[in-house]
Design a protein around this motif. Sequence first.
Motif, PDB file in Angstrom:
ATOM      1  N   UNK A   1      -4.454   0.596   3.873  1.00 43.15           N
ATOM      2  CA  UNK A   1      -3.515   0.198   3.432  1.00 43.15           C
ATOM      3  C   UNK A   1      -2.025   0.599   3.687  1.00 43.15           C
ATOM      4  N   UNK A   2      -2.328   2.076   3.706  1.00 42.36           N
ATOM      5  CA  UNK A   2      -1.221   2.997   3.957  1.00 42.36           C
ATOM      6  C   UNK A   2      -0.630   2.634   5.417  1.00 42.36           C
ATOM      7  N   UNK A   3      -1.575   2.589   6.185  1.00 41.99           N
ATOM      8  CA  UNK A   3      -1.407   2.476   7.673  1.00 41.99           C
ATOM      9  C   UNK A   3      -1.088   1.262   8.084  1.00 41.99           C
ATOM     10  N   UNK A   4      -0.912   0.110   7.202  1.00 42.61           N
ATOM     11  CA  UNK A   4      -0.342  -1.218   7.495  1.00 42.61           C
ATOM     12  C   UNK A   4       1.003  -1.428   7.234  1.00 42.61           C
ATOM     13  N   UNK A   5       1.521  -2.345   8.189  1.00 45.08           N
ATOM     14  CA  UNK A   5       3.016  -2.784   7.713  1.00 45.08           C
ATOM     15  C   UNK A   5       3.050  -3.710   6.564  1.00 45.08           C
ATOM     16  N   UNK A   6       4.155  -3.946   6.064  1.00 37.98           N
ATOM     17  CA  UNK A   6       4.547  -4.773   5.001  1.00 37.98           C
ATOM     18  C   UNK A   6       4.381  -6.343   5.719  1.00 37.98           C
ATOM     19  N   UNK A   7       3.937  -6.946   5.006  1.00 38.91           N
ATOM     20  CA  UNK A   7       3.938  -8.408   5.486  1.00 38.91           C
ATOM     21  C   UNK A   7       3.240  -9.444   4.678  1.00 38.91           C
ATOM     22  N   UNK A   8       3.192 -10.790   4.935  1.00 30.88           N
ATOM     23  CA  UNK A   8       2.470 -11.922   4.111  1.00 30.88           C
ATOM     24  C   UNK A   8       0.872 -11.835   4.319  1.00 30.88           C
TER      25      UNK A   8
ATOM     26  N   UNK B   1     -10.071   2.074   2.039  1.00 34.63           N
ATOM     27  CA  UNK B   1      -9.347   0.809   1.794  1.00 34.63           C
ATOM     28  C   UNK B   1      -7.735   1.526   1.514  1.00 34.63           C
ATOM     29  N   UNK B   2      -7.598   2.318   0.842  1.00 30.63           N
ATOM     30  CA  UNK B   2      -6.362   2.979   0.322  1.00 30.63           C
ATOM     31  C   UNK B   2      -5.733   3.316   1.744  1.00 30.63           C
ATOM     32  N   UNK B   3      -6.461   4.099   2.507  1.00 29.38           N
ATOM     33  CA  UNK B   3      -5.784   4.670   3.584  1.00 29.38           C
ATOM     34  C   UNK B   3      -5.283   3.660   4.686  1.00 29.38           C
TER      35      UNK B   3
END
Length: 334
Positions: A205-212, A201-203
């Motif tokens: 998350x790191x690859x996702x963009x900031x967003x709502x 999950x952490x990995x």
Amino acid sequence: MTKDFFDSAFADLPDDAAATPTPHDYRQFEDVPDGFRSGFVSFVGRPNSGKSTLTNALVGQKIAITANQPETTRHPIRGLVHRPDAQIVVVDTPGLHRPRTLLGERLNDIVKDTYADVDVIGLTIPADEKLGPGDRWILDNVRKVVPNTKIIGIVTKLDKAGKDQIGAQLIELHSLLSEQDDNAVVIPVSAKEGVQLEELVEEIKLALPEGPKFYPDGHVTDEQEEKRIAELIREAALAGLKDELPHSVAVEIDEMLPDPERKGVLNIHAIMYLERPGQQRIIEGKDGRRFTRIVGTARKEIMALLDRNVFLDLRIKVLKNWQQDPKHLGRLGF
């Protein structure tokens, strides 16, 4: 992400969850902290590499059926992973494969369309099976569809392999991904035993963009209830089947109505479609005992899903060669 994909993602939300949202409306659900990350991830891999089991483990609830046969998943299923600093939408898809039927071709098209709309792809490789040409074929095809999407390597089924075998698999998968990504990441997991899931999950998350947030807190899946019930019936039917018969099984819910005489009982009428009369004899088993077990198993799973008493009326209908017939495929939603 495309507007069509967002629209479909919200198609089955309850009326009070969203009106007619667009990609710019998602903060309506609630404010999120600075640095909040959100996005879509899909797992790709050879059939039976543990994609659906991993999806269920991350979501924390069974939303996708699992079976020992390959190509069990028939349509994309979205599940939600909620964290204080992120929301991950896991899209479970059919396995990318070399199709043998018109159904197989349509499933591959669905998969490729889905990959084009996700932010991260997880390539799943079982720890107990050697990485081979089929895995490379899948990776090459994914890269053709989404050449710039981040791919995370995931070695699944740690519970089925020894340390040396797992270590060798991690090295080989990392080497494969490093051919086109200098920052390749590989995570070993066991969905069955809950090992390394938070690390995965952490990995992601790191690859996702900031967003709502795309969905409200507590939302688990946008899979329609009737589809989930049909899939539970199909899962019960697949247990113990071999060869080509599993691919010939399709299930459709005819109607769901409260029992007029038994308070609290929901009557579910469903149809199981097969391709040949001989398959019906296999499904029914000697003296109909196998069919009785299918109904009993499916009924228990459905009652657990709905948290209410259920009467399941399941009928069998032969739909000759439905996997190759465009009309039949359209009727069954493919």
